[in-house]
Scaffold this motif. Structure first.
Motif: not given
Length: 361
Positions: A54-64, A113-129
């Motif tokens: 149960c994990a979140t994958t996050t990418s940040i593209t940044f430009k000055e 994006s999350n590896s677990f279904p959205h609204s699955s009842g698994i808190a995504s705030s920990a993995s997301g942040m």
């Protein structure tokens, strides 16, 4: 480390643009934290298993950018704009800008994006942040390559906490402790630390199957729940109990005492929900199927002597914890007896993991 240690000196490098990607797991607390002080300071110490699947994958593209007076970002969740998430991210970035002064220098495209279904009842705030904080710290490390790894990880945990308290426990694995505790060296209210004492091999490969009893949004947010611990009639005793349980957990984890582990972890789970049921206003997050599952776990453990136990987060779902040696038998039990109590028969097999990892392009 103190908050001042996370204030950066002048950056050594300059960056025009780039992209970073990190994957961070969720976690499940064994000793729960419930109640906090400003800003995101826990009222009691806690400890958790870092998960793996149960994990979140996050990418940040940044430009000055030219305008360096305002924060600027776009947010995509699973490939689509997610406007209702933006206020929380805005608040988070405003909260951490003192510690990451480069934030206003770039426009960010945050894709998550999350590896677990959205609204699955698994808190995504920990993995997301946690994933978001690792990405931001990766950018800062590019600006300041001399940063030590220990500082990098501690600051990532510190920042994640400012987005979601339990997120600070998702940076490392496999057991992470958060909250100042007089008998745990290096412990801090500001960030999580890898558990510093001996941990028996049985707990380093533990399994966690998440039984999805209810997949909708919780009826009471964690923020509201934490705030209800202010003036709670049992709050002081609860905070003391959490510290005592952490002391009692030390020999349990060192020796591989599964019976002691079961008693402590299940008691912690039920105490968390007892706090909710005795707050004002009071609420019950367990569902009838939650109780059915708990009773079946107790019956199964009594009949088979297999050391399986449960824990709960602040919701209806049940985390079923068991040693990997019992995996085959327990997963048959789940399929035969517990899955019918899950929404659409859904559950997720997970295990203890090692923390956040960088994903290379």
């Amino acid at each position: 480390m103190t908050e001042k240690d996370f204030l950066p000196s002048a950056y050594q490098n300059s960056l025009k643009e780039g992209k970073v990607t990190w994957k961070a797991p969720s976690n499940i607390a064994l000793v729960k934290y419930w109640g906090k002080r400003p800003v995101q300071i826990p009222a009691n110490p806690s400890i958790s298993f870092t998960l793996d699947t149960c994990a979140t994958t996050t990418s940040i593209t940044f430009k000055e950018k030219d305008d360096k007076e305002v924060l600027s970002f776009d947010l995509l969740f699973e490939g689509r704009p997610k406007e209702d998430f933006k206020p929380k991210i805005q608040t988070f970035l405003e909260r951490i800008e003192t510690y990451l002064p480069f934030l206003k220098s770039y426009h960010f495209i945050i894709e998550t994006s999350n590896s677990f279904p959205h609204s699955s009842g698994i808190a995504s705030s920990a993995s997301g942040m946690a994933a978001l904080s690792m990405c931001l710290m990766d950018i800062e490390r590019q600006l300041n390559p001399s940063m030590e790894e220990s500082t990098f990880l501690a600051k990532a945990s510190f920042l994640a906490r400012l987005g979601s308290g339990s997120a600070c426990r998702s940076i490392k694995g496999s057991l992470v402790q958060w909250g100042k505790h007089m008998h745990i060296p290096g412990s801090s209210d500001l960030y999580g630390v890898p558990y510093p004492f001996e941990v028996n091999a049985v707990f380093q490969t533990y399994c966690d199957t998440i039984l999805l009893v209810h997949k909708g949004q919780k009826q009471v947010s964690s923020t509201v729940g934490h705030n209800l611990m202010h003036n709670h009639p049992y709050a002081d005793n609860r905070f003391q109990q959490a510290g005592t349980n952490l002391n009692q957990l030390k020999p349990i984890l060192a020796s591989g005492d599964l019976e002691g582990f079961i008693k402590l972890v299940e008691s912690e789970a039920l105490t968390l929900h007892a706090m909710m049921m005795t707050s004002s206003p009071y609420f019950i997050l367990m569902k009838p199927d939650t109780l059915e599952i708990i009773n079946k776990i107790w019956q199964y453990r009594e009949e088979t002597k297999i050391p399986v136990c449960f824990t709960l987060d602040a919701g209806a779902n049940v985390h079923l914890l068991y040693p990997v040696a019992a995996k085959e038998k327990v997963q048959m039990f789940i399929e035969d007896e517990l899955a019918p109590h899950c929404e659409n028969g859904q559950y997720i097999h997970d295990k203890v993991g090692s923390g956040a990892i960088k994903i290379n392009s």
